[in-house]
Design an enzyme around this catalytic site. Structure first.
Site, short mmCIF file in Angstrom:
data_model
loop_
_atom_site.label_atom_id
_atom_site.label_comp_id
_atom_site.label_asym_id
_atom_site.label_seq_id
_atom_site.Cartn_x
_atom_site.Cartn_y
_atom_site.Cartn_z
CG ASP A 326 14.40 0.19 5.27
OD1 ASP A 326 15.53 1.49 5.56
OD2 ASP A 326 14.66 -0.67 4.65
CD GLN A 399 9.43 -6.94 -6.81
OE1 GLN A 399 10.08 -7.97 -5.90
NE2 GLN A 399 10.14 -5.92 -7.65
NE ARG A 401 2.76 -3.96 -1.48
CZ ARG A 401 3.65 -3.33 -1.82
NH1 ARG A 401 4.24 -2.64 -1.19
NH2 ARG A 401 3.34 -2.03 -2.53
N1 LIG Z 1 7.10 -12.61 5.96
C1 LIG Z 1 6.32 -11.92 4.86
N2 LIG Z 1 5.23 -12.69 4.65
C2 LIG Z 1 4.22 -12.12 4.27
N3 LIG Z 1 3.99 -10.98 3.88
C3 LIG Z 1 5.10 -10.01 4.84
C4 LIG Z 1 6.59 -10.80 5.08
N4 LIG Z 1 7.09 -9.63 5.45
C5 LIG Z 1 6.53 -8.36 5.57
N5 LIG Z 1 5.30 -8.49 4.60
C6 LIG Z 1 4.29 -7.92 4.00
O1 LIG Z 1 4.92 -6.91 3.01
C7 LIG Z 1 4.63 -5.65 3.34
C8 LIG Z 1 5.75 -4.81 2.81
O2 LIG Z 1 7.06 -5.23 2.93
P1 LIG Z 1 8.81 -4.76 2.65
O3 LIG Z 1 10.30 -5.41 3.55
O4 LIG Z 1 9.59 -4.61 1.58
O5 LIG Z 1 8.41 -4.03 3.03
P2 LIG Z 1 8.74 -3.26 5.05
O6 LIG Z 1 10.32 -4.18 5.25
O7 LIG Z 1 7.30 -3.02 5.50
O8 LIG Z 1 9.65 -1.84 4.66
P3 LIG Z 1 10.82 -1.06 4.60
O9 LIG Z 1 11.45 -0.84 2.90
O10 LIG Z 1 10.39 0.23 5.42
O11 LIG Z 1 11.73 -1.82 4.80
C9 LIG Z 1 5.06 -5.53 5.07
O12 LIG Z 1 4.35 -4.14 4.79
C10 LIG Z 1 3.91 -6.17 5.20
O13 LIG Z 1 2.70 -6.13 5.32
MG LIG Z 2 13.17 -3.26 4.37
#
Ligand SMILES: Nc1ncnc2c1ncn2[C@@H]1O[C@H](COP(=O)(O)OP(=O)(O)OP(=O)(O)O)[C@@H](O)[C@H]1O
Ligand SMILES: [Mg+2]
Ligand SMILES: [K+]
EC number: 7.2.2.6
Length: 709
Positions: A326, A399, A401
């Site tokens: 990830d 889910q 985001r």
């Molecule tokens: N605290 C938050 N509030 C709102 N949106 C967020 C927040 N954190 C992340 N996001 C959004 O949600 C998306 C998905 O986040 P998620 O944590 O699932 O994946 P990631 O951490 O970016 O990826 P990885 O799977 O590589 O860790 C992010 O790219 C961002 O746009």
């Molecule tokens: Mg992550």
């Protein structure tokens, strides 16, 4: 006061340097110290118990043979019978010694872990919920903590159990388990929330929700692991054992049926000679070293701060084709910080800052907290309780985001504030009849193309739904990662980054880190599906991750390496934990896995090849009298039949001791094609195994003759 996350002032804590990528293993060195052999000797004798020996069919047969030979020496004493039975017992003891030495290496480590575990008192809270200001505490012994208990830990105190931080942020000294003295940051909300019992809080104050059952804490499991208490045979080991057992049965049958022929030919053989022949022919070398090879593989991982929960995972690591990682927290440092507000056309910057702040009031992720910190710089004050009406928080999920808040003021419109991924927020705005300005999307794309993560902030109130602007989140790729991925490529492993982030950010980071491929906007289900697809195509898949959203994928992967900094869910799901939380550790894991498989293969080849020479030593000695033609087989020109048989048995025993260091250290692995590797090992261990005993037995024969004749 509102329960503002910023109260814990994350900006006062310095993020420590990441551990260097190429740390030398700590603890005992890989080279065998003769003292270890002496120390392990009593244990090796204890292991002679038949109940323990039957688990190793080849060596069990040797033990039974030793017993028979000793009996015959008692009934018909001769120096030959005693000598043979003495060396046969030594053969069994040497085999046990190999296992005992391999196991002994974890003992010291287990001792120091035990010290970290004892005597902590926990400050348990009678109740806890987000934003609760007053706590009622009680003191209980750490062993009494149950799952779902809440405990508070302050600077200078030891964390009483494993769990997830639900409130606050702290610098933690994890050296008790990792041996690494640099403090690490643990904080509520994000993927760095897991803490381990026995480690120490250095600054600030956290509330921890306990996630382990009493007696089943991480340290308990680590102790069991390094002591080998939970070691089970892997499917490969079982298969090899079966093969060795079948070979043994074949040789037992041929030796037993030999006697009638021998009697017929007028060359009846004594029990010691028959047993010596049998032991020389069965694959004792690999039979003796097999278990030590497996234990040593696990131990080599522990030396590199990787805890493998099963031997099977270590073997699988040796065959990995695809590695999924990830992005956030694995390839990047994962401490995504808000660095800039970019308002939409016609929106004052202050209004965007306020919207961003509101949407992050209860967002305990590092992203959310950093937004609050950035908003503070705009002079936004914290709000008094009740000022904003009744608040309904919408926590972030992988889910949706997005995250945010609904403000319900009596007699007024409900105001909804959200922030999140550009695609998710756009849909949210469209669904509520609003439009997203092209400038906003362009700004978001620009941030993403530079490897940052854009978060859109939107509001829905009585004037409708609209976007207030973009928050720029910055994250940094870990150092040295590019070179490490190149090395994985040389090992024949394809790296794929899977991330919940948008495709543009993903592409930028993928290019910077040098992965072979990437998958963006991946939900936990997508990650899982990807692994299943690879596996269906016959690929061995490894996955490294830290988040709760990685847990299903970590569980599905053949090798699931959870970062120690990650969530408890991730650590539970994987079959390995990397205490250093270093994604490129997989290189070492694969190396150790390959080394394990190669070592086992090499020593099996060696073992079978080297039994051939013993055949040439013993058969002419047995039948040279009855069939003078067989004397031509005595190509080593051994002194006498008895010295020939004795030398073969002595060589057979000594080769086990001689190979213990190799079994523990492992055969060297260099990235090359499987065919090259096989050819090289056949040359070294096949040919070597064939030739070495001729030389060895001849030398021993010369010595034996000196002493005995
Ligand atoms: N605290 C938050 N509030 C709102 N949106 C967020 C927040 N954190 C992340 N996001 C959004 O949600 C998306 C998905 O986040 P998620 O944590 O699932 O994946 P990631 O951490 O970016 O990826 P990885 O799977 O590589 O860790 C992010 O790219 C961002 O746009
Ligand atoms: Mg992550
Ligand atoms: K043998």
């Amino acid at each position: 006061m509102l329960p503002l996350a910023s109260e814990t002032a994350p900006d006062t804590i310095v993020t420590p340097e990441p551990p260097p990528l190429d740390r030398r293993p700590r603890g005992t060195s890989a080279i065998l110290d003769p003292r270890q052999l002496v120390e392990a000797f009593p244990e090796a004798v204890r292991k002679l118990h038949p109940r323990l020996m039957v688990r190793n069919p080849v060596m069990f047969v040797v033990e039974v043979g030793s017993l028979l030979t000793t009996l015959s020496a008692v009934l018909e004493p001769s120096w030959f019978a005693w000598l043979i039975s003495g060396w046969l017992w030594l053969t069994v003891v040497f085999a046990n010694l190999a296992e005992a030495v391999a196991e002994g290496r974890g003992k010291a480590q287990a001792e120091s872990l035990r010290r970290a575990r004892t005597g902590t008192t926990a400050r348990r809270l009678r109740s806890w919920r987000i934003g609760l200001e007053r706590y009622e505490e009680e003191r209980v012994p750490a062993e009494h903590l149950q799952m779902q208990d809440f405990v508070v830990v302050e600077a200078g105190e030891t964390i009483p159990g494993d769990g997830d931080v639900v409130e606050g942020i702290a610098a933690v000294d994890e050296s008790a388990i990792t041996g690494e003295s640099a403090p690490v940051v643990r904080e509520a909300g994000g993927d760095r929330c897991a803490v381990t019992g026995g480690t120490k809080v250095l600054s600030d104050r956290i509330v921890v929700r306990i996630t382990s059952k009493p007696g089943r804490t991480f340290i308990d499991r680590m102790i069991a692991l390094v002591e080998g208490a939970e070691r089970k045979k892997t499917p490969n080991e079982i298969a090899l054992n079966l093969l060795l057992a079948s070979l043994t049965v074949v040789f037992i049958l041929s030796v037993v049926t030999l006697q009638p022929f021998a009697i017929y030919a007028g060359a009846e053989q004594s029990t010691p000679v028959l047993v010596a022949l049998l032991v020389a022919l069965i694959p004792t070398t690999i039979g003796a070293l097999l278990s030590a090879i497996g234990i040593a593989g696990m131990d080599r991982l522990v030396q590199r701060n990787v805890l493998a929960m099963s031997g099977r995972a270590v073997e699988a690591a040796g065959d990995v084709d695809t590695l999924l990682l990830d992005k956030t927290g694995t390839i990047t440092f994962g401490n995504r910080q808000a660095v800039r507000f970019l308002p939409a056309p016609g929106v004052p910057e202050m209004q965007l800052a306020e919207g961003a702040q509101l949407s992050s009031l209860a967002d305990e992720t590092p992203e959310g907290r950093s937004v609050v910190v950035l908003a503070k710089r705009y002079g936004l004050r914290e709000r008094a309780e009740g000022e904003l009406g009744r608040l309904e928080f919408v926590p972030f999920s992988a889910q949706t985001r997005m995250s945010g808040v609904d403000l319900n003021q009596p007699g007024a419109w409900t105001v909804q504030v959200r922030k999140g991924a550009a695609s998710a927020i756009s849909v949210w705005v469209y669904e509520r009849g609003g439009l997203v300005a092209g400038e906003v999307l362009e700004a978001a794309d620009l941030i993403a193309a530079n490897g940052g993560t854009p978060l859109l902030v939107a509001v829905h109130d009585r004037y409708g739904a609209r976007v207030l602007g973009v928050v720029q989140l910055k994250d940094v790729v870990k150092d040295g990662i590019r070179e490490r991925f190149a090395e994985l490529r040389r090992m024949g492993i394809r790296t794929v980054m899977v991330t919940g982030d948008n495709p543009l950010t993903a592409k930028a980071i993928a290019e910077e880190a040098g992965v072979d491929d990437f998958l963006a906007e991946a939900t936990p289900e997508d990650k899982l599906e990807l692994i299943k697809r690879e596996q269906a195509a016959g690929k061995m898949v490894a996955m490294t991750g830290d988040g709760t959203n990685d847990a299903p994928a970590l569980a599905q992967a053949d090798v699931g390496v959870a970062m120690n900094t990650g969530t408890s869910a991730a650590k539970e799901a994987g079959n390995m934990v990397d205490l250093d939380s270093n994604p490129t550790k997989l290189i070492e894991i694969v190396r150790i896995g390959k080394q394990l498989l190669i070592t086992r293969g090499a020593l099996t080849t060696f073992s079978i090849a080297n039994d051939v020479a013993k055949y040439f030593a013993i058969i002419p000695a047995m039948f040279g009298h009855a069939y003078p033609g067989l004397r031509d087989l005595n190509i080593m020109a051994l002194h006498s039949p008895t010295s020939a048989i004795t030398s073969a048995v002595i060589f057979n025993a000594l080769i086990i001791i001689g190979l213990i260091p190799l079994a523990l250290r492992g055969v060297r692995y260099q990235p090359s094609s499987a065919a090259d590797l096989l050819a090289r090992n056949l040359r070294v261990f096949g040919l070597g195994g064939l030739v070495l005993p001729f030389v060895g037995i001849k030398l021993i024969d010369l010595l034996v003759v000196q002493f005995l004749v």
